[in-house]
Motif scaffolding. Structure first.
Motif, PDB file in Angstrom:
ATOM      1  N   ALA A  30       0.837  -1.213   0.000  1.00 57.07           N
ATOM      2  CA  ALA A  30       0.000   0.000   0.000  1.00 57.07           C
ATOM      3  C   ALA A  30       0.866   1.255   0.000  1.00 57.07           C
ATOM      4  CB  ALA A  30      -0.923  -0.008   1.212  1.00 57.07           C
ATOM      5  N   GLY A  31       1.921   1.205   0.793  1.00 60.52           N
ATOM      6  CA  GLY A  31       2.811   2.363   0.844  1.00 60.52           C
ATOM      7  C   GLY A  31       3.464   2.635  -0.484  1.00 60.52           C
ATOM      8  N   PHE A  32       4.005   1.565  -1.098  1.00 60.23           N
ATOM      9  CA  PHE A  32       4.630   1.729  -2.411  1.00 60.23           C
ATOM     10  C   PHE A  32       3.620   2.193  -3.453  1.00 60.23           C
ATOM     11  CE2 PHE A  32       8.064  -1.188  -0.846  1.00 60.23           C
ATOM     12  CZ  PHE A  32       9.097  -0.288  -0.991  1.00 60.23           C
ATOM     13  N   SER A  33       2.408   1.709  -3.368  1.00 57.54           N
ATOM     14  CA  SER A  33       1.365   2.121  -4.318  1.00 57.54           C
ATOM     15  C   SER A  33       1.037   3.604  -4.148  1.00 57.54           C
ATOM     16  CB  SER A  33       0.096   1.285  -4.114  1.00 57.54           C
ATOM     17  OG  SER A  33       0.350  -0.071  -4.351  1.00 57.54           O
ATOM     18  N   LEU A  34       0.939   4.048  -2.879  1.00 52.73           N
ATOM     19  CA  LEU A  34       0.639   5.459  -2.606  1.00 52.73           C
ATOM     20  C   LEU A  34       1.760   6.361  -3.138  1.00 52.73           C
ATOM     21  CD1 LEU A  34      -1.240   7.502  -1.262  1.00 52.73           C
ATOM     22  CD2 LEU A  34       0.035   7.188   0.852  1.00 52.73           C
ATOM     23  N   VAL A  35       3.028   5.949  -2.883  1.00 52.20           N
ATOM     24  CA  VAL A  35       4.161   6.737  -3.381  1.00 52.20           C
ATOM     25  C   VAL A  35       4.162   6.786  -4.903  1.00 52.20           C
ATOM     26  CG1 VAL A  35       6.673   6.818  -3.524  1.00 52.20           C
ATOM     27  CG2 VAL A  35       5.561   6.338  -1.337  1.00 52.20           C
ATOM     28  N   THR A  36       3.884   5.620  -5.525  1.00 51.30           N
ATOM     29  CA  THR A  36       3.854   5.567  -6.993  1.00 51.30           C
ATOM     30  C   THR A  36       2.755   6.470  -7.548  1.00 51.30           C
ATOM     31  OG1 THR A  36       4.656   3.282  -6.908  1.00 51.30           O
ATOM     32  CG2 THR A  36       3.648   4.041  -8.977  1.00 51.30           C
ATOM     33  N   TRP A  37       1.586   6.435  -6.906  1.00 45.32           N
ATOM     34  CA  TRP A  37       0.465   7.274  -7.355  1.00 45.32           C
ATOM     35  C   TRP A  37       0.810   8.753  -7.224  1.00 45.32           C
ATOM     36  CZ3 TRP A  37      -2.436  10.669  -4.303  1.00 45.32           C
ATOM     37  CH2 TRP A  37      -3.545  11.240  -4.942  1.00 45.32           C
ATOM     38  N   ARG A  38       1.433   9.109  -6.081  1.00 43.15           N
ATOM     39  CA  ARG A  38       1.777  10.510  -5.864  1.00 43.15           C
ATOM     40  C   ARG A  38       2.828  10.986  -6.854  1.00 43.15           C
ATOM     41  NH1 ARG A  38      -0.279  15.121  -5.110  1.00 43.15           N
ATOM     42  NH2 ARG A  38       1.153  16.650  -4.179  1.00 43.15           N
TER      43      ARG A  38
END
Length: 620
Positions: A30-38
């Motif tokens: 989830a963290g990596f996904s959030l960073v990627t999205w941002r």
């Protein structure tokens, strides 16, 4: 040996560990996904906005000022023009750029930036640098160090510290800033309006406001033509304040305004101004006005007035162009209107005799009283004007009537602005309502009506011009920056009276100078025609005429057989040894003669020296 498979007891024991590992895995995903999205949002969706914000911090929009067109006299002498100057301003972003400020402060103190960082925090570094700037700037600016520090600490994007800095001084300041490691304070180009004419023709030229827009006189009238279009350029500076040439955008060059050439030649204007000044001081009058025009075109040749505009007072409400903004009762110079109406409509004939009586007259019907300065008895219509008989003029006006009088007063341009276009022009006053008995007797001789000096000058110009009223012409030509020239043609308004009536009036006016009240206006070898005027001065506050206070005037033309000029001289409340000496023929007529002589001499010179007009751009 292979290990035995875990039994049920072991599996139950390891299950919580597996759940924790799975939970940690989901959290990491989830963290990596959030960073990627941002990152995707920043790099794709918001990249343009963020790049603009980053650029805005160091990018500057440079305005390349356009020169306002110059105002010149007929021969090309500069009366008003723009001059390149500089203004000193602060840049908030650079003044708070700690890293660069620290290096500048280190250079000032002769230490290393690393050592300075260990000694001073960010806030102290900025404060110390601003203190240095305040000391440097206080030596060249009128502000105190404390005032300058306050401006340097302001949250405004920029503050202008000095305006109208001449180019030479700006160069000296630039050298000083380099030596003192000044950063965050810059000079940029701008323009300032200069008036080489100073107080000459000041009420006609006018002025500009702080944004260099016209707010008075010619500056206001011709603002659309004089105003140029500013150019622009974007530049970018690094953190040290140095411009980055590779990031400089394309320059949009400024479009300068057009030049306006007046019909006034300053050589003649200066001579008329000098005459006006002498007359004002010698007569101790409230005001003196002199207007000179060319009747065939309506061209204004000179326009002078005293008192001058107060150049030290920028309040436009205190400025008064006396030639157009202060109507007055004209007196006997208005009598030509009555005669034009009577002659044009065959109510009178030039040779007809009018009984002017024995100085005093009372109308038995209207019960009005009139008087003359002397017993005139029977006079021709010409003699009525030559000797300025109020009684004879009233008897003529009775034949003309109210409607016809108002019609001809309007035709001559009274009761409406002349159309010269200058700020503050007044229309004067005509009583278009029901007349009282006194109006019937007073208006035909120039009372209960008010006119401006320019209106009266243009009205006599119509008599000189075969009965055709012209619009006053103050702008001779407009010259664009590319040299293309637009000449302002003369503009006829309408036919005031017939050419025959105008010729008769010119003959009458010559008689005034040869035989009547205007003898002091005569010149050798020049046929002059004109009319004297003297009226009691009215006090609007006390609502009565002031005893012993007069308005005197003379208006005429020369040469009478082919008029090249019309001149009006008006003095408001001149002083003399006795009230009997305060008459238009005594006070204003000699000044008129002096102005006419100067003007005729000047016109002869001007006609030998043709004005150069630039060719239209692009034409062979």
């Amino acid at each position: 040996m292979s290990q035995p498979l875990p039994n049920q007891i072991q599996l139950r024991r390891d299950r919580p560990v597996c759940r924790r590992m799975l939970l940690l895995l989901f959290v990491l995903l989830a963290g990596f996904s959030l960073v990627t999205w941002r990152l995707a949002v920043v790099q794709i969706k918001e990249s343009a906005r963020l790049m603009e914000l980053a650029a805005r911090k160091y990018q500057r929009h440079i305005v390349l000022p356009a020169h306002r067109g110059a105002i010149k006299d007929l021969s090309g002498e500069y009366l008003a023009h723009d001059e390149d100057v500089r203004e000193l301003y602060t840049d908030r972003t650079h003044l708070r750029e700690v890293i660069t400020v620290r290096h500048r402060l280190a250079a000032i103190r002769g230490v290393k930036a690393v050592d300075l960082r260990a000694e001073l925090g960010d806030a102290d570094t900025l404060a110390a640098y601003h203190e240095h700037l305040a000391k440097v700037l206080s030596g060249i600016l009128p502000q105190t160090e404390e005032e300058i520090r306050s401006q340097l600490a302001s949250d405004k994007p920029e503050i202008v510290l000095a305006k109208l800095v001449d180019v030479e001084t700006a160069a000296q300041w630039s050298d000083l800033f380099k030596k003192q490691h000044v950063f965050g304070i810059y000079l940029r180009p701008t323009v300032a309006r200069r008036f080489p004419a100073q107080d000459r023709l000041s009420l006609v030229l006018g002025d500009t406001d702080t944004s260099n827009k016209g707010r008075w006189g010619i500056e206001k009238l011709m603002d659309a033509k004089l105003t140029g279009v500013a150019g622009e350029q974007l530049i970018e500076r690094d953190k040290s304040g140095h411009e980055l040439p590779s990031y400089r955008s394309q320059v949009v060059e400024p479009q300068h305004g057009s030049d306006a050439h007046l019909t006034i030649d300053m050589q003649l204007q200066d001579n008329v101004e000098a005459i006006c000044e002498r007359a004002w001081k010698a007569s101790k009058a409230r005001r003196v006005v002199i207007v000179v025009t060319e009747p065939s075109t309506g061209t204004v040749l000179a326009m002078a007035a005293r008192p001058h505009r107060d150049l030290s007072n920028p309040d436009v409400s205190t400025w008064t162009n006396h030639a157009i903004a202060e109507p007055y009762e004209p007196g006997s110079i208005f009598k030509v209107v009555t005669l034009a109406a009577g002659l044009d409509n065959k109510k009178i004939t030039p040779g007809e005799k009018i009984d002017c009586g024995n100085r005093y007259y009372e109308d038995p019907v209207r019960k009005v009283k009139l008087s003359d300065d002397e017993s005139l008895g029977m006079q021709t219509v010409k003699g009525v004007l030559v000797h300025s008989s109020n009684i004879g003029m009233y008897k003529i006006s009775k034949r003309v009537g109210q409607d016809m009088m108002l019609d001809y007063a309007t035709r001559f341009g009274f009761g409406a602005p002349t159309g010269i276009g200058l700020v503050g022009e007044k229309a004067g006053y005509l009583n278009t309502g029901k007349w009282s008995n006194t109006t019937y007797s007073r208006m035909p001789i120039g009372y209960e009506v008010s006119v401006t000096p320019l209106q009266m000058c243009m009205a006599y110009g119509a008599i000189a011009n075969g009965g055709v009223l012209m619009k006053p012409r103050l702008i001779d030509r407009i010259v664009k920056p590319n040299g293309e020239t637009e000449v302002m043609p003369p503009q006829p308004v309408w036919q005031v009276c017939s050419a025959k009536t105008a010729a008769s009036l010119r003959d009458f006016l010559e008689g005034v100078v040869l035989e009547g009240t205007g003898k002091r206006a005569a010149l050798p070898d020049v046929r002059i025609g004109g009319k004297t005027g003297t009226t009691r001065r009215y006090d609007p506050e006390k609502k009565r005429y002031i005893e012993g206070s007069y308005l005197t005037s003379f208006v005429g033309m020369a040469p009478i057989d082919n008029p090249k000029l019309v001149c009006l001289v008006m003095l408001d409340d001149p002083k003399a040894e006795s009230s009997a000496m305060v008459r238009g023929g005594r006070v204003a007529a000699p000044i008129f003669a002096e102005v006419v002589q100067e003007t005729l001499d000047h016109l002869a010179i001007r006609n030998e020296r043709p004005v150069k007009v630039a060719d239209k751009g692009g034409e062979p």
